[in-house]
Enzyme design. Structure first.
Site, PDB file in Angstrom:
ATOM      1  CB  SER A  22      -0.857  -0.028   1.276  1.00  0.00           C
ATOM      2  OG  SER A  22      -1.991   0.787   1.145  1.00  0.00           O
ATOM      3  N   PRO A  23       0.442   2.334  -0.650  1.00  0.00           N
ATOM      4  CG  PRO A  23      -0.907   3.988  -1.566  1.00  0.00           C
ATOM      5  CD  PRO A  23      -0.809   2.515  -1.379  1.00  0.00           C
ATOM      6  CE1 TYR A 184      -3.493  14.441   2.923  1.00  0.00           C
ATOM      7  CE2 TYR A 184      -3.929  12.159   2.337  1.00  0.00           C
ATOM      8  CZ  TYR A 184      -3.316  13.095   3.162  1.00  0.00           C
ATOM      9  OH  TYR A 184      -2.539  12.687   4.221  1.00  0.00           O
ATOM     10  NE  ARG A 326      -1.316   0.336  10.198  1.00  0.00           N
ATOM     11  CZ  ARG A 326      -2.454   0.606  10.802  1.00  0.00           C
ATOM     12  NH1 ARG A 326      -2.441   1.295  11.935  1.00  0.00           N
ATOM     13  NH2 ARG A 326      -3.610   0.198  10.304  1.00  0.00           N
TER      14      ARG A 326
END
Ligand SMILES: Cc1cc2nc3c(=O)[nH]c(=O)nc-3n(C[C@H](O)[C@H](O)[C@H](O)COP(=O)(O)O)c2cc1C
Length: 362
Positions: A22-23, A184, A326
């Site tokens: 994942s980014p 965002y 993570r």
């Protein structure tokens, strides 16, 4: 029935398995340029066996960076630096992806570890900048109040997304993700919580999704048909009166019509303290609902930390791919180990240099 180690083909791109990185912002760039840190960070997860490695939120213009240390792809000069990264990821058998982003009203903040000393907002004398959004509503008291974008300024940002998409192609990426999640810019347009505009970009559902739909259309035109174009959305604001999973299903149907190949189903990020019942796979049901109701491929993300758990999501049709953040920081070799856990050791794709470390599992 596909499982975690079944290849996934979307258009002309085949991932060797259904595990993606994942980014993850690394806050380690200077003027947007990827450097040795990004090469090793992304490259080692490709060595570790992931099918897909997505580079962090990379800003389409300097003002769209979350922090001064974010990656960016806002100049021709960035291309060569990314080519070094994409070449290495491909050499390791993984597909290189990147997330194209504009942080909107959440821009000009310090890297998390610097906030302990300096607070959240980067002041002008420390290299901070004015931020923008659909409406002049700050994310929190610690953030700057955004300047409300005019129609002309919206179009300029969409042009920046277009140019960034061209550079992404030239950089050798084979998978692009438009970041329309986590509060965002794009998310702050479609969520009713922070968009108070009265023009064609605010008010009704149709108007609020206009920015994400138009920008997707512009980017899709520049992205080769045979490569994967994906969008990360926040499937829910996790807030009463906010954006809902039903809205996300409808948006996903529209994005599919625009040529989007996969929806990455994240959530939240638009308010400082949403009420989230965090637990294993806590966002997977969003992926499942969007996949079935909008009839589009999906990625599931959020506390997917174990091989069996990830395999179960793929086998039971809740997602086409799982993305992990993570756990990948803790263990870049997660995919290699997971292939053992789910009895797919014949799918182990170990680099020859590391072969002797894994022979007992073959
Ligand atoms: C260090 C770090 C940086 C992150 N940066 C990004 C980012 O650039 N773009 C994004 O969409 N999500 C970002 N996220 C969110 C992750 O991609 C992921 O959606 C989230 O951490 C949940 O997955 P996990 O439980 O596997 O960590 C970041 C998460 C972490 C831990």
């Amino acid at each position: 029935m596909p499982h975690l180690f079944s290849p996934l083909t979307i258009k002309d791109i085949t991932l060797r398995n259904r595990i993606g990185v994942s980014p993850m912002c690394q806050y380690s760039a200077e003027d947007g340029f990827p450097n040795d840190w990004h090469l090793v960070h992304l490259g080692s997860r490709a060595v570790g066996g992931a099918g897909l490695v997505i580079a962090e939120a990379s800003a389409v213009e300097p003002r769209g960076r979350i922090s001064p240390d974010d990656l960016g792809i806002y100049s021709e000069k960035h291309i060569e630096a990314y080519q070094r990264v994409t070449r290495f990821i491909k050499d390791q058998g993984a597909v290189p992806g990147i997330q194209l982003a504009h942080a909107g009203r959440k821009a000009s903040t310090y890297a998390p570890w610097k906030q302990k000393d300096y607070g959240v907002n980067v002041s002008d004398d420390q290299g901070g900048w004015d931020v923008v959004g659909p409406s002049a509503i700050p994310f929190s008291e610690q953030h700057r109040t955004p300047q409300e974008l005019s129609i002309e300024e919206i179009q300029e940002i969409q042009e920046a997304f277009r140019q960034a998409t061209v550079r992404t192609r030239e950089s050798g990426f084979q998978w692009v993700e438009f970041h329309a999640a986590h509060g965002y810019l794009a998310h702050s347009f479609y969520s009713p919580l922070v968009n108070e505009r009265t023009d064609q970009y605010g008010g009704s559902f149709e108007n609020r999704i206009r920015f994400v739909i138009e920008t997707t259309r512009i980017m899709r035109q520049e992205w080769p048909d045979h490569l994967s174009f994906t969008v990360r959305i926040s499937s829910s604001d996790w807030v009463e009166g906010g954006w809902t999973i039903e809205d996300s299903i409808e948006l996903s149907k529209r994005l599919k019509e625009e040529g989007v190949d996969l929806i990455d189903c994240s959530a939240g990020g638009n308010t400082p303290n949403p009420s989230i019942d965090v637990g294993p796979g806590y966002q997977v049901s969003f992926s499942e609902q969007i996949r079935h109701s909008a009839d589009i491929a999906t990625a599931a993300v959020g506390l997917i930390n174990q091989g069996m758990q990830a395999d179960d999501h793929i086998r039971n049709g809740r997602a086409d791919i799982v993305l992990m953040a993570r756990e990948m920081l803790r263990d870049p070799y997660f995919p290699l180990k997971a292939s053992h856990d789910v009895h797919q050791t014949d799918k182990l794709d170990v680099p020859p240099q590391y072969e002797r470390g894994w022979t007992r599992w073959k």
